[in-house]
Design an enzyme around this catalytic site. Structure first.
Site: not given
Lengths: 86, 306
Positions: B221, B269
């Site tokens: 993250r 991502h």
């Protein structure tokens, strides 16, 4: 704090004022009141100013849409971005 | 079971299609068009508006639409008794492992260097392989698979987790042994869950504890990494470079410093993305289990944060 349902008994003008007030209170709370206001960026202030009329316009569509906008705007303020599902 | 899908800004159609392909008669309501909240017994969520789950008085299950649950656990309004589950999907694990292996091999065999050499028509045969020992932080389903595949390929590996483990297949360190772990490795892969204990873990203090020139791969993250500290750590030589797939703000702003960092490779991502078709069977299985009061698959421990 007035609820969204309570607001429906007011005259339209008052209702708009109440909705705006409700939103403003939620806005301030989401930033931990005064301390949070210090970290407002100009873009967020602009977003806030733009969202006001949007919310007022959405009044004609009912409380549900208002809440949707409110929720999504709260998320925007909290810095959540649309992120990959993983 | 009546299900609500709440994923603002994401297309719910592939999920609806996948769910219906397995269970045609499933009642699905999609946010924000939820007209009968009292009927909703389970929710599938991704970055739901905080507080909205209190609109469903008969809710029995909250399921993440991905492996991560940090987007759920940051909503304090979810009642403590409500079970939360997440996706553990072999396909997602496979993609993640491939991405990390790519990053490790790219660093080990320096493909970026050779691409630059090709452009400049340089024939440089020196130091064709960088010796690599890979440390994986977070040894859950994803981290363990990465360790296994890299081990199979002949790399030296070590894992680090936040809880003690017995009989772990690979050299294992706990968070109290972080410095020792970092001195053993020269490629560090972050696959930790995002919790209050792991947020900002990749900071300057961390980088200073690494072996000089360690390479970082962050696929967990964005909030694990203090982004300014990484740039400083690279400039000061503590870190040789990084492969990043996640960021504090996504999409990465156009004026972000990472775009212009020669030693940082960024991807948008995409390391691994939940596949609805692969995820739906376990979601439906959990619906069935919650109805029959059976133990749920892939339950989330709120205390641990994953």
């Amino acid at each position: 704090m007035l609820s969204f349902k309570d607001a429906s008994i007011y005259m339209p003008l008052n209702t708009i004022a109440v909705y705006w007030n409700e939103f403003f209170i939620a806005f301030v709370l989401s930033y931990n009141c005064l301390t949070g206001l210090k970290i407002l960026t100009s873009s967020k202030i602009i977003s806030f100013l733009i969202s006001g009329p949007m919310i007022l316009c959405s009044y004609s569509k009912g409380v549900k849409e208002f809440r949707t906008l409110h929720y999504e705007f709260s998320n925007h303020l909290s810095g959540e971005e649309s992120r990959t599902m993983d | 079971m009546n299900l609500a899908i709440i994923c603002p800004g994401k297309n719910p159609e592939p999920w609806i299609e996948a769910l219906k392909s397995y269970q045609e008669d499933l009642d699905i309501q999609v946010y924000p068009e939820i007209t009968e909240p009292e009927k909703v017994e389970a929710v599938l969520v991704w970055q739901h508006p905080k507080g909205i789950l209190s609109d469903f008085p008969n809710l029995k299950l909250v399921s993440s639409m991905g492996a991560g649950v940090d987007h759920i656990l940051t909503d304090p309004s979810i009642p403590a008794h409500l079970p939360i589950v997440r996706i553990v999907d072999d396909r997602l694990t496979w993609s993640m492992t491939n991405y990390v292996v790519m990053g490790v091999l790219n660093y080990h065999r320096q493909i970026t260097r050779y691409q630059k050499d090709q452009k400049r028509k340089v024939w440089d045969m020196s130091n064709p392989e960088i010796p690599v020992k890979v440390g994986v932080m977070g040894v859950g389903a994803l981290g363990y698979d990465v360790l296994e595949k890299l081990d199979f390929m002949g790399f030296e590996v070590a894992g680090l987790g936040f809880t003690a483990k017995e009989n772990f297949k690979f050299p294992y360190y706990t968070k109290e042994q972080l410095n020792e772990f970092l001195q053993e490795i020269n490629v560090v892969v972050c696959l930790l869950p995002l919790t209050k204990d792991t947020e900002n873990i990749l900071d300057m203090e961390f980088f200073k504890s690494c072996q000089k020139g360690t390479y970082l791969i962050n696929v967990a993250r964005g909030k694990h990494l203090v982004e300014e500290d990484l740039i400083n750590a690279i400039n000061e030589g503590y870190i040789s470079g990084a492969l990043l797939d996640v960021y504090r703000k996504e999409p990465l702003p156009k004026n972000h410093l990472f775009w212009d960092q020669e030693k940082i490779t960024i991807t948008p991502h995409i390391a691994s993305v939940t596949n609805p078709k692969a995820a739906v069977p376990q979601i439906l299985e959990n619906f069935s289990r919650v109805k029959n009061n059976h133990e749920l698959l892939n339950s989330v421990d709120r205390e641990k944060g994953y």
